[in-house]
Structures are given as structure tokens and as C-alpha cells.
Enzyme design. Structure first.
Site, short mmCIF file in Angstrom:
data_model
loop_
_atom_site.label_atom_id
_atom_site.label_comp_id
_atom_site.label_asym_id
_atom_site.label_seq_id
_atom_site.Cartn_x
_atom_site.Cartn_y
_atom_site.Cartn_z
N SER A 234 37.81 36.16 42.35
CA SER A 234 38.16 36.36 43.37
C SER A 234 37.39 37.32 44.71
O SER A 234 36.90 37.64 43.85
CB SER A 234 39.89 36.92 43.60
N LYS A 235 37.50 36.90 45.81
CA LYS A 235 36.30 37.79 46.65
C LYS A 235 36.69 38.95 46.51
O LYS A 235 35.41 40.08 46.71
CB LYS A 235 36.92 37.09 48.43
N ARG A 236 37.85 39.39 46.47
CA ARG A 236 37.77 41.19 46.50
C ARG A 236 37.32 41.76 44.95
O ARG A 236 37.38 42.77 44.85
CB ARG A 236 39.11 41.60 46.13
N ARG A 237 37.62 41.06 43.46
CA ARG A 237 37.37 41.58 42.91
C ARG A 237 36.33 41.41 42.04
O ARG A 237 35.65 42.27 41.92
CB ARG A 237 38.86 41.92 41.88
#
Ligand code: GLU
Length: 469
Positions: A234-237
Site C-alpha cells: 500500500s502507498k501509505r504503508r
């Protein structure tokens, strides 16, 4: 029939490594089949798209070898909006789609449940177009939709379980599902190779192809890429941006080879193989069904091997963006006029065996270009002990009178200085290294001193000596 594949990213963020893998798989498949690779930018989500993301995708593709000018496109989905609307109108006119003004609350009030689908309320009510009237596709009540998938065989979906899904919103704008199909149709796409996460869309999309009277493509849904906890990247993680890897100094050749190993392997027990072998041997139908672990540590080790395999001249070239600062790469700590290409060339081969990503070149060679070294204070405190001052004094005295300033003489001289104090070479070297480079680890010391030169070496050793008073 000419095979035509497409890569269809949405420019809503940095370019994801999973996307890069799909792009490469499409690229290779087209090449193997003597086909055409089409690039289509799916830019219809105006709120989330930015032109710079599109530019980022083009340059990242270029970087991994899908170079501008060697494919068809880029096409922009937004330019095809007229076709999307026309297809929606055709589906309505042929009775395959109908208007509906139900809200979710309306459906739930009728079904009396948390049912998330649509109950078909407006199927035969003859509602006309109007503001807030969405267009829904009339899915068949019976039968099955069989998807031909090169990786998964023939996933089969029962039509009665597919709700009458929306194809155009209340404001008349077609949704992704339809736009994506219409574009594939108008671009003559024969094979859709894309991430597994789209598989739930596929029966709906295939029904649209059929309703629009065109033979559907062959599909291939490649497994998702996951992190070490088996979570979808994921982009955020997770670190997912291809650009971030590029700027850290991963080589394009290592990156694209590694990406192709996610869920597939060449014959024999080989991992590092020439790209031409991957292009020859890759088979879509050999791609694993299980999700693929993106192992950054392995990629890094892989990259180190690619770096070591470069001819030195190429390694020197490859390092330039980090030595001079370029584009999105952070500038080095020295001034441009302090950089000395000859000094760098003299240590390049030594550095090449020690780094795993190109950005690591900077801390390895900064001592050569900075007027005074960046001292790592923790390393200083650990190294400079009782006796270091005297040791430095003796080393300075010995180096001052050294006849030939070369690595071998420097080594034997310092060895002798240590031996007089009962010290092994390692212990003798440490304070000299910290004094001259600011660090406890780095390139081989004596070669470094040779390149740095007598004057600068002695100045730094004397400065360190003064700090120890
Ligand atoms: N724009 C879609 C995405 O980025 C592509 C879907 C497809 O490949 O069909 O996920």
C-alpha cells in the site's frame, strides 16, 4: 490476428511497483507474440488525477525499458469521453440498460436489510433520463459468464449473482467499468493483462463487451504483490513508488529483472539472468496464482550484484546523478567545484564492490571532496581513546617524511608505527580513518589516503590531534 495489449494506469499517485510489473508483463507478452503494446492513461477521475503523475508514469516506464516512442500511445481516456457516452446510449437504446433513481436508502427500505447490491426495482418501470438518473446494466437472469484467463483457467460467474450495476452516473458520466471496456474495444485490445484486484470487475466487463456486440478479449489476472506480512502493498504503508527506488540508486536492469521474478522464475535455479532470457522464457501461464512477496532486502542484494557486474566506466557514469545532484535526487554535501572526477575515478572500483544502491556512493567518497570531513561524533567517541593523540603524532611524523605517497608505503609505515606500540594494524588504522574520513567504515584506508594526497591527509590528522588536546 495481431495481439494488442495495453497498460492502463490511472495517474493518481506515484507509479506503483505492482503497476510496473504488469506493464513489463504486457510488454514482454506483446513482444513474444509479435504484437503491439498500447499505453492508455485512465485520467477520467478529474478530482484525483494530476498531470505530473502522468509524466511520472511515462518517465518511470522509460526508465525500466518501456521507452517513449516504442509503444502506441499514450492515449488519454478523457479524450474518448464521446465514445463512452455513445456506448451508454447504445446499451440503453437496445434495452440492455435502464434508468434508475434509487438511493441506497430506497433499496434498503425495500429489501429491509443491509443488502449492498441492487434489487432491480427499475428494470421494467421505464424511467426516462434526467438529473440524478443513473444508467444500470441489465444483467442476464440466467446462465453463467465464463472468463478465459491465461493464468486462472476459466473462472465462471453465475449471472444471477451479478447485480444490475451502474454504467453511467446520475450526471450522465460513464463509470470506470464502461469507459475501460469501450477504450479496450476502440483500441482493438485482444488481451487484458492486469492485476488480480480487477477480477471481480471482469464478468461485468465481459457482459458489456457481449452486449455491445464485440468478442471479449482474453484475460490474464496476475496475482497481487504483498509485503512481508502478506498485506497488499500500500502507498501509505510500504515503499511502493518506482521513482523512490530509482532515486535511491537501484539500477533499472536489476529492478525490472526483480519485478519479473515476482510470481515467476526462469528455468534452472537462476535468478540473475540477462533480460533477453526473461524475454524468451517468460510465460504468462506459468505465473503463480499465489500473491508475490516484494522482498526489499532481496532486491537490494540483487541490486548490489548488478552494480558489481558493471564495467567500471559504466559504474562511474551511473553514479553521476548522486555525485552532482540531478532532478529529484538530493544534491551531495560538497559544492560542485569541489568535486574532482579524477579522484573519484581513482576510487570508483573500490566503492563499486561495497555499495548496494548507488546513493551509498556519497557517504563513501564525501571525504575526498569536502574541505574537511564530516565527523561522525559517535564514531569519534568510540575510536579516539587514550593513546590516540600520541599515535596520531607518530603517524603524522612518519607520513611527513614518507618518500613515496602510495598505498603500500602508507600501509607498511603505519603498520610499523603501530608495532612500536604493540598494536595490530586494525587498531592503528582506526583513529587515522576517523581523523581523515570522519567515519569508522569506508573504502580501504590506504588507497583512500593515496588519492586524498599527502597535504590534505596530514592537515586532517593534525586537526584531529588538536581536538584531542
Ligand atoms: N486504470 C486501472 C487501474 O489503474 C486499470 C484497469 C485495467 O487494467 O483494466 O487499476
Amino acid at each position: 490476428m495481431t495481439v494488442r495489449v495495453r497498460f492502463a494506469p490511472s495517474p493518481t499517485g506515484m507509479f506503483h511497483v505492482g503497476g510496473a510489473r504488469s506493464a513489463l508483463q504486457n510488454w514482454i507478452y506483446a513482444k513474444q507474440q509479435g504484437g503491439v503494446f498500447v499505453l492508455r492513461i485512465e485520467d477520467t477521475d478529474a478530482a484525483r488525477n494530476k498531470p505530473e503523475w502522468t509524466e511520472g508514469i511515462l518517465s518511470a516506464l522509460d526508465w525500466i525499458g518501456i521507452s517513449r516512442g516504442s509503444y502506441e500511445g499514450p492515449y488519454f481516456q478523457s479524450a474518448n469521453a464521446g465514445e463512452h457516452r455513445a456506448a451508454a446510449a447504445r446499451l440503453h437504446d437496445s434495452g440492455r440498460a435502464y434508468y434508475c433513481d434509487c438511493t441506497r436508502e430506497d433499496v434498503q427500505a425495500r429489501t429491509g436489510s443491509q443488502y449492498q447490491g441492487y434489487d432491480g426495482y427499475h428494470r421494467d418501470r421505464g424511467l426516462g433520463p434526467g438529473p440524478g438518473h443513473a444508467l444500470r446494466f441489465r444483467t442476464p437472469d440466467e446462465g453463467v459468464t465464463v472468463v478465459v484467463d491465461l493464468i486462472r483457467g476459466e473462472p465462471t460467474f453465475e449471472n444471477k449473482l451479478i447485480e444490475d450495476f451502474v454504467i453511467a452516473r446520475g450526471d450522465g458520466s460513464p463509470v470506470f467499468l464502461l469507459a475501460n471496456v469501450v477504450d479496450d474495444m476502440t483500441m482493438g485490445i485482444t488481451h487484458v493483462i492486469r492485476a488480480e484486484e480487477h477480477l471481480p470487475n471482469t464478468p461485468k466487463q465481459q457482459l458489456l463487451w457481449e452486449a455491445l456486440g464485440v468478442k471479449p478479449p482474453i484475460w490474464a489476472h496476475v496475482p497481487v504483490v504483498v509485503n512481508e506480512k502478506r498485506q497488499k502493498l500500500s502507498k501509505r504503508r510500504d515503499k511502493v513508488a518506482l521513482e523512490a527506488y530509482r532515486d535511491e540508486g537501484y539500477l533499472a536492469g536489476a529492478m525490472r529483472n526483480y519485478l519479473m521474478l515476482l510470481g515467476w522464475a526462469p528455468s534452472g535455479d537462476r535468478e540473475i539472468v540477462p533480460w533477453s532470457v526473461i524475454e524468451d522464457e517468460f510465460r504468462l501461464d506459468e505465473v503463480n496464482l499465489s500473491s508475490a512477496f516484494f522482498d526489499e532486502k532481496k532486491l537490494r542484494a540483487f541490486n548490489g550484484e548488478y552494480i558489481r557486474a558493471l564495467p567500471v566506466a559504466e559504474f562511474i557514469d551511473a553514479c553521476q546523478p548522486w555525485l552532482t545532484g540531478s532532478g529529484t535526487i538530493a544534491p551531495p554535501p560538497w559544492q560542485p567545484e569541489e568535486f574532482d572526477a579524477d579522484a573519484f575515478a581513482a576510487v570508483a572500483a573500490l566503492a563499486q564492490t561495497r555499495i548496494t544502491v548507488l546513493s551509498e556512493i556519497v557517504p563513501n567518497v564525501d571525504f575526498l571532496f569536502l574541505a574537511s570531513p564530516l565527523i561522525d561524533e559517535a564514531a569519534w567517541a568510540k575510536t579516539m581513546k587514550d593513546g590516540s593523540a600520541e599515535l596520531l603524532d607518530a603517524a603524522v611524523a612518519a607520513f611527513e617524511t614518507l618518500e613515496s605517497w602510495d598505498a603500500e608505503s602508507l600501509k607498511s609505515t603505519l603498520e610499523a608505527v603501530g608495532a612500536e606500540r604493540g598494536l595490530k594494524l586494525g587498531k592503528t588504522q582506526a583513529p587515522v580513518r576517523v581523523a581523515v574520513t570522519g567515519r569508522t567504515v569506508g573504502l580501504p584506508l590506504f588507497e583512500s589516503l593515496e588519492v586524498l594526497g599527502r597535504e590534505r591527509t596530514l592537515t586532517r590528522m593534525r586537526a584531529a590531534r588538536l581536538r584531542l588536546v
